[in-house]
Scaffold this active site. Sequence first.
Site, PDB file in Angstrom:
ATOM      1  N   HIS A   1     -61.863   4.631 -56.822  1.00  0.00           N
ATOM      2  CA  HIS A   1     -60.908   3.729 -57.500  1.00  0.00           C
ATOM      3  C   HIS A   1     -59.673   3.473 -56.629  1.00  0.00           C
ATOM      4  O   HIS A   1     -58.593   3.206 -57.148  1.00  0.00           O
ATOM      5  CB  HIS A   1     -60.459   4.292 -58.857  1.00  0.00           C
ATOM      6  CG  HIS A   1     -61.579   4.799 -59.708  1.00  0.00           C
ATOM      7  ND1 HIS A   1     -62.252   4.022 -60.601  1.00  0.00           N
ATOM      8  CD2 HIS A   1     -62.172   6.025 -59.760  1.00  0.00           C
ATOM      9  CE1 HIS A   1     -63.198   4.721 -61.192  1.00  0.00           C
ATOM     10  NE2 HIS A   1     -63.175   5.951 -60.688  1.00  0.00           N
TER      11      HIS A   1
ATOM     12  N   SER B   1     -47.635 -13.438 -35.848  1.00  0.00           N
ATOM     13  CA  SER B   1     -47.253 -14.475 -36.793  1.00  0.00           C
ATOM     14  C   SER B   1     -46.374 -15.488 -36.071  1.00  0.00           C
ATOM     15  O   SER B   1     -45.664 -15.146 -35.130  1.00  0.00           O
ATOM     16  CB  SER B   1     -46.476 -13.823 -37.940  1.00  0.00           C
ATOM     17  OG  SER B   1     -45.595 -14.756 -38.516  1.00  0.00           O
TER      18      SER B   1
ATOM     19  N   LYS C   1     -44.927  -8.936 -36.963  1.00  0.00           N
ATOM     20  CA  LYS C   1     -46.290  -8.880 -37.509  1.00  0.00           C
ATOM     21  C   LYS C   1     -47.365  -8.619 -36.461  1.00  0.00           C
ATOM     22  O   LYS C   1     -47.315  -9.105 -35.341  1.00  0.00           O
ATOM     23  CB  LYS C   1     -46.624 -10.202 -38.219  1.00  0.00           C
ATOM     24  CG  LYS C   1     -45.887 -10.420 -39.515  1.00  0.00           C
ATOM     25  CD  LYS C   1     -46.207  -9.409 -40.594  1.00  0.00           C
ATOM     26  CE  LYS C   1     -47.570  -9.617 -41.198  1.00  0.00           C
ATOM     27  NZ  LYS C   1     -47.651 -10.835 -42.025  1.00  0.00           N
TER      28      LYS C   1
ATOM     29  N   GLU D   1     -60.300  -9.845 -41.267  1.00  0.00           N
ATOM     30  CA  GLU D   1     -60.194 -10.748 -42.424  1.00  0.00           C
ATOM     31  C   GLU D   1     -61.217 -11.881 -42.343  1.00  0.00           C
ATOM     32  O   GLU D   1     -61.810 -12.268 -43.342  1.00  0.00           O
ATOM     33  CB  GLU D   1     -58.777 -11.324 -42.508  1.00  0.00           C
ATOM     34  CG  GLU D   1     -57.741 -10.288 -42.900  1.00  0.00           C
ATOM     35  CD  GLU D   1     -56.332 -10.830 -42.732  1.00  0.00           C
ATOM     36  OE1 GLU D   1     -55.710 -11.160 -43.741  1.00  0.00           O
ATOM     37  OE2 GLU D   1     -55.859 -10.924 -41.591  1.00  0.00           O
TER      38      GLU D   1
END
Length: 458
Positions: free
Chosen positions: A156, A277, A283, A290
């Site tokens: 979980h 970024s 970043k 992804e």
Amino acid sequence: MDKMWAGRFTEKLNELADDFNSSFHFDCRMFRQDIRGSIAHAHMLAAKGIISQEDTSLIVDGLCAILEDIESGKLTFQSDAEDIHMFIESELTRRIGDAGKRLHTARSRNDQVALDIRMYLRDENTEILGLIRKLIATVCDKAKENTDAILPGYTHLQRAQPITFAHHLLAYAMMFKRDYERITDAVKRMNSSPIGSCALAGTTYDTDRFMEAEELAFDSVMLNSIDGVSDRDFCLELLSAYSILMMHLSRFSEEVVLWSSWEFKFIELSDSFSTGSSIMPQKKNPDMAELVRGKCGRVYGDLMALLTTLKGLPLAYNKDMQEDKESIFDAVDTVKLCLGVFEPMIATMTTLKANMLSAAQKGFINATDLADYLVKKGMPFRTAYKLVGETVAYCIANKTVLEEFPFEKYKELSPLFEEDVYDEISLVTCVNKRVSVGSTGPASVKMQIEYITEFLND
Ligand code: ARG
């Protein structure tokens, strides 16, 4: 150029309809398989005395020359051909005349296309299987480097029990091994030759389907000509296997994304597999992971598209089936692309073992082991479970952890507690004492590494 089938028609095909009907811009990638299949067909026709040796030599030499010219770029796909089969055949006839017109004796584009896709997928899957093997090897190497890295195992997404990073990685190695086997199985089942099924009913010529199948390295011939030209179940099997593989890659990617976040910081991806970024200078983004996660959706889509296309089609060939190629080709391309980038991304990532350990030290992930400690001293498991639950609640309220819970307090809870309790619930003990087969304990992890290594050496 007039259509090969123009004889029956008085009017020309509408230009829009012609474009709509053409599959050439996507099936041209099967040119090697189409030519190879045609060469085998010519050999068989000659061996059975259906065409002359002379014509066969012209056909085979002509096809080899076409192949060479396509490979070298001398012959391009700038053509309004209906499909790759028509393109090669008309180019051959343009080059060698009447002999070229004899090649299509005792076959149809229906069995030709069914043959070409199988051969194409056989070739592509050899490559895909190689990429999966490489990925498994990389994951296994990473596991070997991380047998001592303790981190929380989650259920979980809540910290559950301590495990080693090696054990976690090996879970993926096992999954990828099954993906490898699923694709191998599908390829094995696919490797039966449809050529000679002709349009749907077979042929009146005395052909030798076995000879053709052998030259093209098939294990067998398909024994029902209608089945030979009608089904694309092999594409669906592969698409299913790819979908499962992509699901595994997507779950792994999700974890890479989580692990490389500031919240976890369990790993750091190499700069060469991260992006920045355009506005936020701090970043470092896990774009590759992804994208792999995202591209999983495309492959599921390809599976759904083809399942839906085939649903309800009457036997035998229907033009709807031309849609098989874009789905399966897209999936093949996507899988190759994803495996190609995912493997080096994993190979070059750094594991931040200290951060893993510090996450493992919070969150009471040794609570099960504390209960087991009491059980081994004679307390029934449910009683121990309840008592430890209450201890955890006390610790949370008092901002402490089980490792630092005072001994007198343990004694107050149960006289079964002794000084060895701290040793028993240390994270290293928790991991090392996992002795069941398949567990996170060192003997099991060693066995898993050996199992995967054996598979890789096979
Ligand atoms: N381009 C066609 C396909 O991919 C080849 C088979 C055509 N057969 C036919 N009867 N029209 O399905």
